[in-house]
Design a protein around this motif. Structure first.
Motif, PDB file in Angstrom:
ATOM      1  N   ASN A 329       0.824  -1.199   0.000  1.00 30.91           N
ATOM      2  CA  ASN A 329       0.000   0.000   0.000  1.00 30.91           C
ATOM      3  C   ASN A 329       0.866   1.259   0.000  1.00 30.91           C
ATOM      4  O   ASN A 329       0.629   2.193  -0.778  1.00 30.91           O
ATOM      5  CB  ASN A 329      -0.926  -0.025   1.215  1.00 30.91           C
ATOM      6  N   ARG A 400      -1.406   5.650   7.703  1.00 26.73           N
ATOM      7  CA  ARG A 400      -2.451   5.666   6.679  1.00 26.73           C
ATOM      8  C   ARG A 400      -2.682   4.274   6.102  1.00 26.73           C
ATOM      9  O   ARG A 400      -3.809   3.847   5.891  1.00 26.73           O
ATOM     10  CB  ARG A 400      -2.088   6.647   5.557  1.00 26.73           C
ATOM     11  N   VAL A 404      -6.179   1.863   6.180  1.00 27.06           N
ATOM     12  CA  VAL A 404      -6.883   1.249   5.060  1.00 27.06           C
ATOM     13  C   VAL A 404      -7.300  -0.176   5.409  1.00 27.06           C
ATOM     14  O   VAL A 404      -8.443  -0.597   5.178  1.00 27.06           O
ATOM     15  CB  VAL A 404      -5.994   1.246   3.795  1.00 27.06           C
ATOM     16  N   THR A 607      -7.658   8.568   2.688  1.00 30.98           N
ATOM     17  CA  THR A 607      -7.151   7.227   2.989  1.00 30.98           C
ATOM     18  C   THR A 607      -7.829   6.660   4.234  1.00 30.98           C
ATOM     19  O   THR A 607      -7.945   7.328   5.260  1.00 30.98           O
ATOM     20  CB  THR A 607      -5.626   7.266   3.223  1.00 30.98           C
ATOM     21  N   GLY A 608      -8.289   5.426   4.122  1.00 30.44           N
ATOM     22  CA  GLY A 608      -8.938   4.772   5.250  1.00 30.44           C
ATOM     23  C   GLY A 608     -10.385   5.158   5.435  1.00 30.44           C
ATOM     24  O   GLY A 608     -11.002   4.795   6.444  1.00 30.44           O
TER      25      GLY A 608
END
Length: 951
Positions: A329, A400, A404, A607-608
């Motif tokens: 990622n 981050r 995710v 993000t997430g």
């Protein structure tokens, strides 16, 4: 069909995160007292899903049975066999895949083509429902069927029992199928296959896999003796190599009894061969190959570094697998950011640690370079790998990436009781075939929740050092012929590596904004009117600024909310001079930031979060589409408001888009399919720029300022927008967001309609023949175009005509004449700007067969025009539509498409309630009438793609 897995062999990376081997146990995480990070039993075997009934018959046959009511009254059944092409002897090459085909051409209880015919009468679709695939190490058969019909359920199990061991393999059917498999092989020929044939032995270290592609060889498919196929069937289709996976709305006890009754008598032959587990050996050396082809349209550089497989059996192994996901990622986020710079060094790049094949894992890195800039792109990729090697990742990047995975875990757990049966089938299928973990929903959730806090940035940084090494490394270059002279040899490629290793680097700076998304919060508006749409459990709202909102709360998912909006207008309102700027306006704004955040800051901010909102500008409309969960709703509505009031097109995004688009189209004239498609469009639309693929000159006409100006014009007036919101919300929950963010959108009360540009196909049919390509294969596209009477009755009869002709063409062109692998009829109708239709039949075949097959196609069309469809084919269509509607009515995406489409076309959205009544009105005569009305000889356009004339 055949597949090659788990590695992708046509310019794609392998699957990035695929785990292996889980020891079965009935212990749950809680039972193992794995309650806190400091009490994790690191070497405990991963728990097996306790919600599935498993068993093993005395003959070695395995089964996995689970009750699951999503979707209701359906069951999905798979037969998995640990038999693939790698087991073939030299005289059997291609027969694992051929045998898969034969299991649809005559079984003990379903001779000849009775299997497909029987299941179609039950609403099962051949190809999309009923299907199979063959890989190197496995062959898998799938059968999703209704479970509310006891007779069908019983016969469905009988189908799988016959697949397991009772294929008839008659000489007549074998010989008919040879042609079909040869056409499947022919369809796969092209630039990807030619290049793969060159680099595959290196990628697979000249192992047995490199000479056992599932499709086989033309010589063997044409000439194998019947008994060789039967020997392969007897040797390998046996119970100790087979498992049945059944998940759906069923009685597990009753199903287990039936499985035991049907499959206990499966026999293994005397002196059967052992099932060898073949390996790809590590050579402990580096390899290099550069291959070119005249039809390749871009240059790819790929690095594959092979490592011994790390099996995932314990909690410790599972944690390490999560670390790899975090690494993948973070590194891909960096490459994506680099690719969005004003002058991107490559078109695309990606990296991943994952499974490979034959007992190996691999570190993969690839780059798609700009024309004649492989060195620049390759070095940019290497530079980022070296940057991580030297400096590692930052703590903010790490957090981050973890977020995710955390969000994905939470979402999966929230939706666990809405999980589709197919996802469970995949879980047990991978467990049986690949030794992948088969964790239960609760255990998976608990493991992730407990393991994520134990991960450390130091460990992730170490992965780069462990996997990005200089041994067992393959470098594969694939490029167009016209770049052959610029490609490196191995020595030059090694010098690139050395240059980057010696280059002084600086650490990556993770720029994150602390600013809020919007510079100003909107002033709340209100709902001024509402109307209940009782028959479809929906509601229509009118807001104070004129915006219309259609709400449909559902319980199909626990936490999924879909959002869509449209307004009439689009690029149709702009001149040809503005067309290219207008047509790219939505894409450029969507690729940029919003409000106070630029594109990179926005991506990091998102993000997430389970949120995605995208604006668009199409030919006849502009609008918004996206989704969110309840937690993400505030952000989703902020983004909607921002795309109306604070859009931007950033310089870097604009320049990057222009550079990449220019690069991607540079060599496309080498692609036979592109040349064919372009020629078709030229003949239909006389080169109108609004229908043609964008040219280099067109790219130059995309003006950044004009694109943003057009976008702002399109979104300056929300008063004619219709928003549709579908999903897991209540009116009370969603109303505050609607009032604050939608009712406050700017309103000018313009009255706009999309413009009829008058771009239509010629009145009279024509024929276009294109000669392009090396391979001896032909593509035929037969299309009828014309004016249409758009109404529900005509539309449903047109759908029926599409279905019955597809059935007839498969029977004639594939099964009777063995001339194609696949073919289908496709109907398309439109209401605006005026009622129009197209009706297409397409297929690929041998150069010496296409004319005869066109004749056969037209003959089948004329039969329907003369006699109407067979009543039995019409009944198949009706039951299929009925069964599909049962599923569709329980899907958020169906309702989003249906509601938004109805409002866009000015139709009554409640008409869906009358669909079954309309379906029952279809008759042989009504379909015959539609065929005669629209499939007129004078309206037929023939488009033919043949090889280069010199071939």
């Amino acid at each position: 069909m055949h597949i090659i897995k788990p590695i992708a062999l046509a310019f794609l990376l392998p699957s990035l995160v695929q785990t292996s081997v889980a020891a079965p146990t009935n212990m749950s995480i809680e039972a193992q007292t794995v309650l806190r990070a400091d009490t994790l039993l690191w070497d405990a075997p991963l728990p097996f899903d306790t919600e599935v009934r498993t068993g093993k018959l005395d003959n070695g046959f395995r089964y996995f049975i689970r009750k699951n009511v999503e979707p209701k009254d359906r069951v999905t059944m798979y037969l998995a066999t640990k038999v693939g092409s790698v087991l073939e002897t030299n005289e059997q090459v291609g027969l694992a895949h051929f045998l898969e085909h034969m299991n649809f051409n005559g079984l003990k209880h379903f001779p000849k083509n009775e299997l497909v015919d029987y299941l179609q009468k039950a609403g099962v679709r051949f190809g999309s429902d009923l299907n199979a695939y063959t890989g190197f190490d496995q062959t898998v058969y799938q059968l999703p069927i209704p479970s509310d019909d006891p007779e069908l359920l019983k016969n469905g199990l009988q189908v799988l029992r016959d697949w397991a061991q009772d294929a008839l393999l008659t000489p007549e059917e074998i010989d008919k199928e040879r042609g079909i498999v040869l056409e499947e092989m022919r369809g796969g020929r092209g630039v990807a296959q030619r290049m793969r044939d060159k680099y595959l032995p290196i990628m697979l270290n000249n192992s047995r896999y490199s000479s056992r592609l599932p499709i086989g060889t033309e010589h063997n498919i044409k000439n194998f003796p019947y008994e060789v196929l039967r020997d392969f069937h007897r040797s390998w289709y046996r119970p100790d190599l087979q498992a049945l996976i059944i998940v759906g709305d069923i009685d597990v006890d009753a199903m287990e009894k039936e499985v035991t009754r049907l499959f206990t008598d499966l026999k293994s032959p005397a002196n059967y061969p052992p099932r060898t587990e073949y390996q790809v050996p590590l050579l402990n050396k580096n390899q290099f190959i550069a291959v070119t082809d005249p039809e390749m349209t871009y240059t790819v550089g790929q690095i594959t570094i092979k490592h011994p497989e790390e099996k995932v059996e314990t909690v410790r192994d599972f944690r390490r697998d999560i670390l790899k996901s975090v690494y993948n990622n973070m590194l891909n986020a960096r490459l994506s950011e680099l690719g969005q710079s004003a002058n991107p060094p490559f078109i695309q790049a990606g990296v991943g640690i994952g499974s490979f094949l034959g007992g190996l894992d691999a570190f993969n890195a690839n780059v798609v370079a700009k024309p004649n800039e492989l060195e620049h792109g390759f070095k940019a990729l290497l530079r980022e790998l070296e940057r991580v090697q030297e400096f590692g990742f930052t703590e903010t990047e790490f957090q981050r990436a973890v977020s995710v995975i955390r969000k994905g875990n939470e979402t999966a757990f929230v939706e666990r009781d809405k999980k589709k049966s197919d996802s469970y089938v995949d879980r047990y299928l991978n467990y049986y075939l690949e030794d992948s973990p088969a964790l239960g929903n609760e255990d998976s959730y608990a493991l992730y929740k407990q393991l994520l806090p134990t991960l450390s940035l130091r460990e992730v940084n170490q992965l780069n050092q462990q996997y990005y090494v200089d041994t067992n490394r393959d470098v594969i270059i694939m490029a167009p012929d016209n770049e052959k002279d610029n490609l490196p040899d191995e020595a030059r490629m090694l010098s690139w590596l050395a240059e980057i290793e010696a280059e002084p680097l600086t650490a990556y700076e993770d720029k994150v904004s602390e600013l809020p998304l919007l510079s100003v919060q909107p002033v709340k508006g209100s709902v001024v009117d509402s109307k209940e749409l009782v028959s479809i459990a929906s509601k229509e709202l009118i807001l104070s600024n004129g915006v219309k909102v259609v709400l449909k709360p559902t319980t199909f998912k626990n936490d999924e909310i879909l959002i869509s909006a449209f307004s009439p207008g689009g690029t149709s309102l702009y001149s040809d001079d503005d067309y290219f700027s207008a047509s790219h306006a939505g894409e450029l704004v969507n690729s940029s930031g919003i409000g106070q955040l630029n594109t990179i800051e926005l991506q990091k901010y998102m993000t997430g979060k389970n949120v995605n909102i995208s604006p668009y500008v199409s030919e006849r409309a502009e609008g918004i589409s996206g989704y969110a969960d309840k937690e993400g709703l505030p952000i989703a509505f902020e983004m909607i408001y921002g795309y109306f009031t604070e859009p931007r097109i950033e310089d870097d995004v604009y320049q990057s888009t222009i550079a990449k688009t220019t690069s991607m189209i540079a060599n496309r004239e080498s692609n036979p399919n592109f040349v064919f498609s372009k020629a078709v469009l030229e003949s239909l639309y006389q080169g109108n720029i609004r229908r043609m693929p964008i040219s280099a000159e067109g790219v130059k006409k995309i003006n950044q300022e004009r694109a943003l100006s057009i976008y702002k014009e399109r979104f300056a007036d929300a008063s004619d927008f219709v928003f549709t919101i579908v999903g897991s919300f209540t009116e009370e929950e969603i109303l505050p967001f609607i009032e604050r963010y939608l009712a406050s959108l700017p309103s000018l009360n313009r009255k706009e309609e999309a413009k009829d540009l008058g771009i239509y196909e010629p009145e009279k049919g024509l024929e276009t023949v294109v000669h392009k390509g090396q391979e001896q294969k032909a593509t035929a596209v037969l299309t009828y175009y014309g004016d249409y009477t758009y109404n529900p009755e005509e539309n449903i009869n047109m759908d029926a005509l599409e279905h019955v002709l597809t059935t007839k063409l498969l029977e004639r062109l594939r099964e009777e004449e063995s001339g194609v692998y696949g073919t289908a009829a496709r109907a398309s109708t439109s209401k605006f700007p005026k009622n129009r239709f197209s009706f297409t039949v397409s297929f690929g075949t041998a150069v010496d067969k296409y004319e005869a097959l066109i004749h056969s196609t037209l003959d089948e069309i004329n039969k329907v025009k003369t006699n109407g469809p067979l009543l039995s084919d019409l009944e198949k269509f009706k039951i299929e539509q009925k069964r599909q509607l049962e599923l569709s009515l329980k899907e958020n995406r169906f309702w989003m498409s249906h509601l938004s489409g109805a409002y866009q076309r000015g139709e009554d959205p409640a008409r869906v309630n009358h669909y079954l009544e309309e379906l029952n009105q279809i008759s042989v005569e009504s379909v015959k009438k539609v065929a005669n009305t629209y499939l007129q000889d004078a309206k037929l356009f023939k488009f033919i793609l043949l090889p280069d004339e010199s071939k």
